[in-house]
Design a protein around this motif. Structure first.
Motif, PDB file in Angstrom:
ATOM      1  N   UNK A   1       0.870  -1.178   0.000  1.00 55.21           N
ATOM      2  CA  UNK A   1       0.000   0.000   0.000  1.00 55.21           C
ATOM      3  C   UNK A   1       0.903   1.224   0.000  1.00 55.21           C
ATOM      4  N   UNK A   2       0.692   2.147  -0.938  1.00 54.99           N
ATOM      5  CA  UNK A   2       1.463   3.394  -1.019  1.00 54.99           C
ATOM      6  C   UNK A   2       0.535   4.566  -0.724  1.00 54.99           C
ATOM      7  N   UNK A   3       0.865   5.329   0.300  1.00 50.13           N
ATOM      8  CA  UNK A   3       0.017   6.464   0.672  1.00 50.13           C
ATOM      9  C   UNK A   3       0.219   7.650  -0.259  1.00 50.13           C
ATOM     10  N   UNK A   4       1.463   7.859  -0.717  1.00 53.67           N
ATOM     11  CA  UNK A   4       1.768   8.983  -1.608  1.00 53.67           C
ATOM     12  C   UNK A   4       2.663   8.505  -2.743  1.00 53.67           C
ATOM     13  N   UNK A   5       2.303   8.891  -3.954  1.00 57.49           N
ATOM     14  CA  UNK A   5       3.099   8.586  -5.139  1.00 57.49           C
ATOM     15  C   UNK A   5       3.380   9.895  -5.852  1.00 57.49           C
ATOM     16  N   UNK A   6       4.659  10.234  -6.016  1.00 53.19           N
ATOM     17  CA  UNK A   6       5.002  11.491  -6.687  1.00 53.19           C
ATOM     18  C   UNK A   6       6.005  11.237  -7.798  1.00 53.19           C
ATOM     19  N   UNK A   7       6.592  12.298  -8.303  1.00 47.56           N
ATOM     20  CA  UNK A   7       7.471  12.192  -9.467  1.00 47.56           C
ATOM     21  C   UNK A   7       8.748  11.401  -9.184  1.00 47.56           C
ATOM     22  N   UNK A   8       9.119  11.257  -7.918  1.00 48.13           N
ATOM     23  CA  UNK A   8      10.328  10.511  -7.571  1.00 48.13           C
ATOM     24  C   UNK A   8      10.071   9.023  -7.406  1.00 48.13           C
ATOM     25  N   UNK A   9       8.836   8.595  -7.487  1.00 48.09           N
ATOM     26  CA  UNK A   9       8.458   7.237  -7.115  1.00 48.09           C
ATOM     27  C   UNK A   9       9.194   6.167  -7.918  1.00 48.09           C
ATOM     28  N   UNK A  10       9.675   5.146  -7.204  1.00 46.92           N
ATOM     29  CA  UNK A  10      10.216   3.951  -7.848  1.00 46.92           C
ATOM     30  C   UNK A  10       9.444   2.711  -7.415  1.00 46.92           C
ATOM     31  N   UNK A  11       8.557   2.875  -6.436  1.00 46.70           N
ATOM     32  CA  UNK A  11       7.844   1.729  -5.892  1.00 46.70           C
ATOM     33  C   UNK A  11       6.922   1.069  -6.897  1.00 46.70           C
ATOM     34  N   UNK A  12       6.231   1.860  -7.711  1.00 48.54           N
ATOM     35  CA  UNK A  12       5.295   1.304  -8.689  1.00 48.54           C
ATOM     36  C   UNK A  12       6.040   0.412  -9.682  1.00 48.54           C
ATOM     37  N   UNK A  13       7.185   0.907 -10.167  1.00 44.19           N
ATOM     38  CA  UNK A  13       7.962   0.130 -11.129  1.00 44.19           C
ATOM     39  C   UNK A  13       8.551  -1.130 -10.521  1.00 44.19           C
ATOM     40  N   UNK A  46       7.411  -2.789  -7.920  1.00 48.59           N
ATOM     41  CA  UNK A  46       6.323  -3.721  -7.643  1.00 48.59           C
ATOM     42  C   UNK A  46       5.897  -4.459  -8.906  1.00 48.59           C
ATOM     43  N   UNK A  47       5.819  -3.730 -10.022  1.00 50.34           N
ATOM     44  CA  UNK A  47       5.455  -4.370 -11.290  1.00 50.34           C
ATOM     45  C   UNK A  47       6.523  -5.361 -11.724  1.00 50.34           C
ATOM     46  N   UNK A  48       7.791  -4.964 -11.582  1.00 48.63           N
ATOM     47  CA  UNK A  48       8.901  -5.840 -11.978  1.00 48.63           C
ATOM     48  C   UNK A  48       8.886  -7.145 -11.195  1.00 48.63           C
ATOM     49  N   UNK A  49       8.554  -7.069  -9.907  1.00 49.21           N
ATOM     50  CA  UNK A  49       8.592  -8.257  -9.043  1.00 49.21           C
ATOM     51  C   UNK A  49       7.205  -8.858  -8.820  1.00 49.21           C
ATOM     52  N   UNK A  50       6.242  -8.395  -9.588  1.00 50.17           N
ATOM     53  CA  UNK A  50       4.887  -8.949  -9.578  1.00 50.17           C
ATOM     54  C   UNK A  50       4.260  -8.891  -8.172  1.00 50.17           C
TER      55      UNK A  50
END
Length: 390
Positions: free
Chosen positions: A48-60, A62-66
């Motif tokens: 769960x991510x509370x804030x996603x901004x221009x610096x975010x790497x979490x989305x990528x 998470x997608x990479x590691x499914x």
């Protein structure tokens, strides 16, 4: 490996070198250690991510590691279903666009997030281990509520920073019931943000004194010339501060007073008459250290953090958290972090009120014993092996 415990990560924000990156990323990519690269024994299955901004790497990542990202804390813990579906929770409420209050405390929503985690536990009729990164909350009331709620729901609960299990040079750990008389922790950085690290550096050592931790009856924050005036009236501060700083490899060829014209000091009075203090020496050092006194004996060590990728001191923190996830038993008492949280909150009040001494009846009976088992620690004096990979 398909029977691995399933872990959810509840995160404020996720950018490069953030606490989410140096902890949660390791649960996807593995833990660099002095003895090699270790893959997790548990599986990160939701974020769960509370804030996603221009610096975010979490989305990528998470997608990479499914690893799916869910829109709510409840869904991250239920994996989108109606019941608790994970075996442990990482609560990483550090960094992000959150306000400071008038005391200069950063108002991270750790209690709010923990309250929702516990809500899922309560409605599901079962609890799982939770780790809360750094101090429990910016204020005592919320921290104490978290501690009591965890006890009520029988939540295996750990918290704190990487300082207690980072590299120590020379290695020093007091035997349980060492008859310490006084101790000093050395730190640097922001009064609240890094003051907590310095407090945990100190507390993880002094809690092993004779009788264990007894609680704290009063604290006081001093700054500037008042620090040196206090140190000169009680010379043990300077003796132990000098001994601790002598272990720091990266320090200037100056005295502490010459190198730090504007220090900050936390004075701590314990319930058993033990005395301890933290000295924040901005401009003089950029490392942490400790010194304690037992009669004529002075013991001192540097607490060393890796100041760059892969930030492997967080590997050792994460491995100890993982051990709790696997066994269901915290590696060390959460009461350490509860006490340091309460001390830090009162320090911020003392500072805001003109550096007055404040009694702490709410901390006076917060007694506990340190751990007995060996923790998962670095095996080298300084980072080596896989910890040097970037």
């Amino acid at each position: 490996m398909k029977d691995r415990k399933k872990i959810a990560a509840i995160i404020t924000t996720y950018f490069q070198h953030s606490h989410a990156d140096v902890i949660a990323t390791k649960y996807m990519k593995g833990f660099p250690t002095d003895e090699g690269h270790q893959m997790p024994r548990v599986e990160l299955v939701s974020i769960y991510l509370d804030q996603i901004d221009s610096r975010d790497i979490g989305v990528g990542l998470a997608e990479e590691h499914q690893v799916p990202i869910y829109p709510s804390i409840r869904q991250a813990l239920t994996l989108g279903g109606g019941e608790l579906a994970v075996d442990g929770v990482l609560l990483i409420g550090e960094h992000g666009d959150y306000p400071h209050n008038e005391l200069e405390q950063h108002m991270y929503p750790r209690r709010y997030m923990f309250e929702q985690i516990c809500g899922v536990f309560a409605s599901s009729g079962k609890s799982m281990p939770v780790f809360c990164d750094k101090h429990l909350s910016y204020n005592w009331d919320d921290a104490n509520w978290m501690h009591e709620r965890a006890k009520t729901l029988d939540v295996p609960f750990m918290a704190g920073s990487s300082l207690p299990i980072c590299w120590r040079q020379p290695f020093l750990e007091h035997a349980l019931d060492t008859p310490l008389e006084s101790a000093v922790g050395i730190g640097y950085g922001g009064v609240e943000s890094y003051g907590f690290h310095a407090l945990e550096t100190l507390q993880c050592m002094t809690e092993r004194r004779k009788g264990g931790e007894s609680g704290v009856v009063a604290v006081q924050c001093l700054e500037g010339e008042a620090v040196w005036e206090a140190a000169e009236s009680d010379q043990w501060y300077l003796e132990l501060a000098a001994a601790a700083c002598a272990q720091i490899k990266n320090r200037p060829d100056k005295t502490i007073q010459e190198g730090c014209p504007n220090p900050t000091m936390f004075l701590i009075e314990h319930s058993d008459d033990f005395r301890s203090a933290v000295l924040m020496l901005n401009g003089y050092v950029t490392d942490f250290a400790y010194a304690g006194k037992d009669g004529d004996n002075v013991y001192a060590t540097e607490f060393y953090l890796q100041n760059g990728p892969p930030h492997a001191h967080f590997s050792y923190l994460s491995l100890n958290i993982e051990e709790m996830f696997v066994t269901g038993v915290p590696q060390y008492p959460v009461e350490r972090t509860l006490l340091t949280t309460g001390i830090l909150d009162t320090i911020m009040h003392s500072r805001a009120q003109g550096h007055v001494r404040l009694e702490t009846p709410h901390l006076a009976e917060l007694a506990y014993r340190s751990y007995e088992q060996k923790l998962i620690r670095p095996t080298a004096p300084r980072p080596e092996g896989a910890t040097l990979q970037t």
